[in-house]
Structures are given as structure tokens and as C-alpha cells.
Enzyme design. Structure first.
Site, PDB file in Angstrom:
ATOM      1  N   CYS A  32      21.107 -40.328 -37.782  1.00 55.21           N
ATOM      2  CA  CYS A  32      20.600 -41.392 -36.922  1.00 55.21           C
ATOM      3  C   CYS A  32      21.804 -42.166 -36.384  1.00 55.21           C
ATOM      4  O   CYS A  32      22.953 -41.841 -36.674  1.00 55.21           O
ATOM      5  CB  CYS A  32      19.620 -42.293 -37.659  1.00 55.21           C
ATOM      6  N   TRP A  33      21.541 -43.168 -35.589  1.00 52.81           N
ATOM      7  CA  TRP A  33      22.632 -43.846 -34.890  1.00 52.81           C
ATOM      8  C   TRP A  33      23.550 -44.591 -35.848  1.00 52.81           C
ATOM      9  O   TRP A  33      24.763 -44.541 -35.762  1.00 52.81           O
ATOM     10  CB  TRP A  33      22.057 -44.790 -33.840  1.00 52.81           C
TER      11      TRP A  33
END
Length: 209
Positions: A32-33
Site C-alpha cells: 500500500c502507499w
């Protein structure tokens, strides 16, 4: 978290089926980011769904990108092959690799040969961001104690931009300039590009003009 489960619960089966279509062998990498909490949750779900090899990117993609960009500050001894278009710089780079030298083919990573004609017949170029990731991956495999051969490039290879720090180091490194008669260069360029679509060759020639 509970509200998130209420929103995503109906979509979990679709997510698992979609990932299975992408990774039928059961091996998948998740990121994920930032932080890694969301990817950890998805990884848990996939493991419960029977995926045999689920890997997560610790601290997320944002942290990975910071690591990638910071890595270009590390000292590396470059030796540069220069020369006009058609002198066989890429071929020499390949020969050096066959001889056991350390090389990184920047044009291969960028899917572009660097000249006005360089994009003809090549796959789509990566984004500059992904090119940086690919370059990091190649550099991390190199031995810092040995010289690294690269081809001379401008700041842009097609539409892909070299990292500023790496480009500055390239510009300050020793260059071996290849020279040969223009007739031999022309013959080599005809061998490389002669069978390419005439419309693309014409468009590239106009760009030179």
C-alpha cells in the site's frame, strides 16, 4: 476498522478472485502507499483464501520510494562509453558484460535507444518513477568495489528522465569515446532501422529537422 469491514466485506470475494486470476500459482506481493496496515490486512485475507506465498512491502511504497531516491547518493565508480549514433556503444556494453564486467544498460531499462529514432520498434516506455525503481534494482546487484560501465546518455532517454544525482555522476566520469567512419555508422544504422515502418522513420527525421 469496523466501518471499513462493513464497506469492504461484500467486495472481499471479488478481490480474492481478481488476485487469483493475476497469480494462479498462489504467489503474490502486496503493498500500500504507506504504513503497511492495509496491505497487511489484504495479505491476511489472501492467506486465509489459500494463497501459499504472500509477501508485503514493509512500511509501504512511499517509504520504498524514499529508499530508492536516497540510494542514488551512494558513491559508485562509473566508466562511460560515448560516441556518435551508430558506433555500436550498446553492442560494446554487451561484450563487456560477456567478459565479466559490471554493466547497466540504461536504454534497455528505458525501452529507448536514446536517438531520435530510438523509440521505433520498442515497447512502451516506463514512467520516470518506474525507471528509477528499475535502475535501483540493477544498481543494488552491483559490487561497489568494481567499476560500472554505462553508455553515455543525455538527461532524457526518450521521455524518461535520469535521476539528477546519477546524471551528474555520469557527466563527471571517465568517458571512452568511440569513433568510426560515417560510412560504417550509416551501414550499422541501416541494419538496425532499415526494416522499420517508413512512416515512423519519416516522423523521426522530421523531429531531427
Amino acid at each position: 476498522v469496523l466501518e471499513g469491514l462493513r464497506l469492504t466485506g461484500p467486495r472481499m470475494a471479488d478481490l480474492v478472485e481478481g488476485v487469483r486470476a493475476l497469480a494462479p500459482d498462489g504467489a503474490v506481493r502486496v503493498h500500500c502507499w504507506r504504513g503497511g496496515e492495509r496491505s497487511a490486512s489484504v495479505a491476511w485475507l489472501l492467506e486465509k483464501a489459500g494463497f501459499t506465498e504472500v509477501t508485503t512491502l514493509q512500511r509501504g511504497y512511499k517509504s520504498f520510494r524514499e529508499h530508492v531516491l536516497g540510494s542514488f547518493n551512494a558513491p559508485v565508480e562509473l566508466t562511460v562509453i560515448g560516441g556518435f549514433t551508430g558506433t555500436g556503444k550498446t553492442l560494446l556494453l554487451q561484450r563487456l558484460r560477456e567478459m565479466g564486467e559490471q554493466t547497466v544498460d540504461l536504454e534497455d531499462l528505458a525501452n529507448h535507444k536514446g536517438s531520435a529514432y530510438g523509440g521505433i520498434g520498442e515497447a512502451a516506455q516506463p514512467t520516470t518513477e518506474h525507471f528509477e525503481n528499475l535502475l535501483w534494482h540493477e544498481l543494488r546487484k552491483c559490487d561497489d568495489g568494481r567499476t560500472l560501465w554505462v553508455e553515455d546518455e543525455s538527461a532524457l532517454i526518450g521521455r524518461v528522465k535520469l535521476p539528477d544525482v546519477f546524471f551528474a555522476r555520469l557527466r563527471s566520469s571517465t568517458v571512452y569515446f568511440l569513433d568510426m567512419p560515417s560510412e560504417l555508422r550509416a551501414r550499422r544504422l541501416v541494419e538496425i532501422y532499415g526494416a522499420c515502418p517508413k512512416e515512423q522513420l519519416a516522423a523521426a527525421t522530421v523531429r531531427i529537422e
